[in-house]
Motif scaffolding. Structure first.
Motif, short mmCIF file in Angstrom:
data_model
loop_
_atom_site.label_atom_id
_atom_site.label_comp_id
_atom_site.label_asym_id
_atom_site.label_seq_id
_atom_site.Cartn_x
_atom_site.Cartn_y
_atom_site.Cartn_z
N ALA A 197 2.54 11.07 5.96
CA ALA A 197 1.46 10.17 5.71
C ALA A 197 1.66 9.46 4.67
O ALA A 197 1.44 8.18 4.45
CB ALA A 197 -0.02 10.96 5.86
N GLU A 198 1.87 10.22 3.58
CA GLU A 198 2.06 9.08 2.31
C GLU A 198 3.58 8.18 2.60
O GLU A 198 3.52 6.99 1.96
CB GLU A 198 2.71 10.00 0.88
CG GLU A 198 2.58 9.17 -0.39
CD GLU A 198 2.48 10.08 -1.63
OE1 GLU A 198 2.32 11.04 -1.63
OE2 GLU A 198 2.90 9.45 -2.66
N TYR A 199 4.43 8.79 3.17
CA TYR A 199 5.65 7.92 3.37
C TYR A 199 5.22 6.72 4.32
O TYR A 199 5.85 5.72 3.97
CB TYR A 199 6.73 8.89 4.19
CG TYR A 199 7.74 8.21 4.75
CD1 TYR A 199 9.00 7.95 3.83
CD2 TYR A 199 8.05 7.89 6.10
CE1 TYR A 199 9.98 6.99 4.21
CE2 TYR A 199 9.27 7.27 6.38
CZ TYR A 199 10.20 6.78 5.60
OH TYR A 199 11.20 5.91 6.07
N GLU A 200 4.48 6.99 5.36
CA GLU A 200 4.02 5.92 6.23
C GLU A 200 3.25 4.79 5.46
O GLU A 200 3.36 3.57 5.55
CB GLU A 200 3.41 6.43 7.30
CG GLU A 200 4.35 7.14 8.23
CD GLU A 200 5.23 6.27 8.93
OE1 GLU A 200 5.26 4.97 9.09
OE2 GLU A 200 6.23 7.04 9.23
N SER A 201 2.48 5.31 4.41
CA SER A 201 1.60 4.42 3.54
C SER A 201 2.60 3.57 2.87
O SER A 201 2.28 2.55 2.62
CB SER A 201 0.70 5.35 2.89
OG SER A 201 0.00 4.60 1.76
N ARG A 202 3.61 4.31 1.94
CA ARG A 202 4.54 3.48 1.18
C ARG A 202 5.15 2.55 1.94
O ARG A 202 5.26 1.34 1.56
CB ARG A 202 5.46 4.57 0.51
CG ARG A 202 4.81 5.28 -0.35
CD ARG A 202 6.05 6.46 -0.95
NE ARG A 202 5.56 7.02 -2.17
CZ ARG A 202 6.40 7.80 -2.85
NH1 ARG A 202 7.55 8.16 -2.61
NH2 ARG A 202 6.03 8.28 -3.90
N LEU A 203 5.43 2.66 3.29
CA LEU A 203 6.34 1.84 4.20
C LEU A 203 5.31 0.66 4.29
O LEU A 203 5.86 -0.60 4.31
CB LEU A 203 6.93 2.50 5.17
CG LEU A 203 8.14 3.32 5.19
CD1 LEU A 203 8.61 3.72 6.58
CD2 LEU A 203 9.23 2.77 4.41
N ALA A 204 4.31 1.16 4.43
CA ALA A 204 3.32 -0.07 4.99
C ALA A 204 2.77 -1.14 3.73
O ALA A 204 2.87 -2.24 3.99
CB ALA A 204 2.04 0.44 5.32
N VAL A 205 3.04 -0.50 2.50
CA VAL A 205 2.59 -1.48 1.26
C VAL A 205 3.90 -2.00 1.29
O VAL A 205 3.97 -3.38 0.83
CB VAL A 205 2.46 -0.26 0.26
CG1 VAL A 205 2.58 -1.49 -1.03
CG2 VAL A 205 1.07 0.41 0.26
N CYS A 206 5.19 -1.63 1.47
CA CYS A 206 6.29 -2.55 1.42
C CYS A 206 6.64 -3.41 2.18
O CYS A 206 6.89 -4.72 2.02
CB CYS A 206 7.51 -1.50 1.33
SG CYS A 206 7.74 -0.57 -0.01
N GLU A 207 6.00 -3.28 3.31
CA GLU A 207 6.30 -4.38 4.42
C GLU A 207 5.44 -5.64 4.13
O GLU A 207 5.61 -6.55 4.66
CB GLU A 207 5.80 -3.75 5.70
CG GLU A 207 6.71 -2.99 6.40
CD GLU A 207 6.69 -2.02 7.55
OE1 GLU A 207 5.61 -2.34 8.14
OE2 GLU A 207 7.44 -1.22 7.83
N SER A 208 4.40 -5.31 3.21
CA SER A 208 3.52 -6.73 2.88
C SER A 208 3.87 -7.20 1.71
O SER A 208 3.18 -8.12 1.09
CB SER A 208 1.98 -6.26 2.98
OG SER A 208 1.57 -5.26 2.01
N CYS A 209 4.78 -6.56 0.89
CA CYS A 209 5.38 -6.88 -0.42
C CYS A 209 6.16 -8.17 -0.31
O CYS A 209 7.33 -8.35 0.56
CB CYS A 209 5.93 -5.79 -1.11
SG CYS A 209 6.58 -6.07 -2.87
N PRO A 210 5.96 -9.22 -1.32
CA PRO A 210 7.00 -10.17 -1.12
C PRO A 210 8.29 -9.82 -1.95
O PRO A 210 9.36 -10.55 -1.58
CB PRO A 210 6.36 -11.13 -2.33
CG PRO A 210 5.24 -10.31 -3.09
CD PRO A 210 4.71 -9.32 -2.20
N VAL B 282 7.50 13.36 -0.18
CA VAL B 282 6.11 13.28 0.23
C VAL B 282 5.74 13.62 1.37
O VAL B 282 6.53 13.74 2.34
CB VAL B 282 5.62 11.89 -0.44
CG1 VAL B 282 5.94 11.34 -1.62
CG2 VAL B 282 6.26 10.93 0.67
N SER B 283 4.39 13.72 1.79
CA SER B 283 4.04 13.96 3.06
C SER B 283 4.26 12.76 3.95
O SER B 283 4.57 11.78 3.56
CB SER B 283 2.37 14.06 3.24
OG SER B 283 2.14 13.01 3.00
#
Ligand code: SF4
Length: 93
Positions: free
Chosen positions: A40-53, A37-38
């Motif tokens: 930007a998409e990679y960074e977005s995925r990581l950010a989502v995971c970092e807030s995931c329980p 993935v781009s």
């Protein structure tokens, strides 16, 4: 703080992947640029995971056991969160 983290019953810290191992994985043909993935998409995925329980230890998804900083690069991978991917909002208007 550590006692609040849920740990894997099978693996201890000795199974943590270091930066060198990560670099070797990412240099393999399985992570060729066309499969990724781009940034930007990679960074977005990581950010989502970092807030995931279900995110553990800064590296691991407790639902699939995947190393998130590795698999989040791949177009073929998706988040296994029950009820729908938490990564799904990317790119959708
Ligand atoms: S369930 Fe999805 S958002 Fe949560 S850690 Fe796993 S891959 Fe990331």
């Amino acid at each position: 703080m550590r006692q609040n983290q849920r740990t894997c019953r099978s693996c201890g810290d000795e199974f943590a992947v270091n930066e060198r191992q990560m670099e070797r994985l990412l240099a393999s043909p399985a992570f060729a640029p066309e499969l990724r993935v781009s940034e930007a998409e990679y960074e977005s995925r990581l950010a989502v995971c970092e807030s995931c329980p279900k995110f553990h230890g800064g590296t691991t998804c407790m639902l699939c056991g995947c190393l998130v900083p590795v698999i989040a690069h791949l177009k073929s991978k998706n988040c296994p969160y029950p009820g729908g991917s938490r990564w799904a909002a990317w790119g959708e208007a």
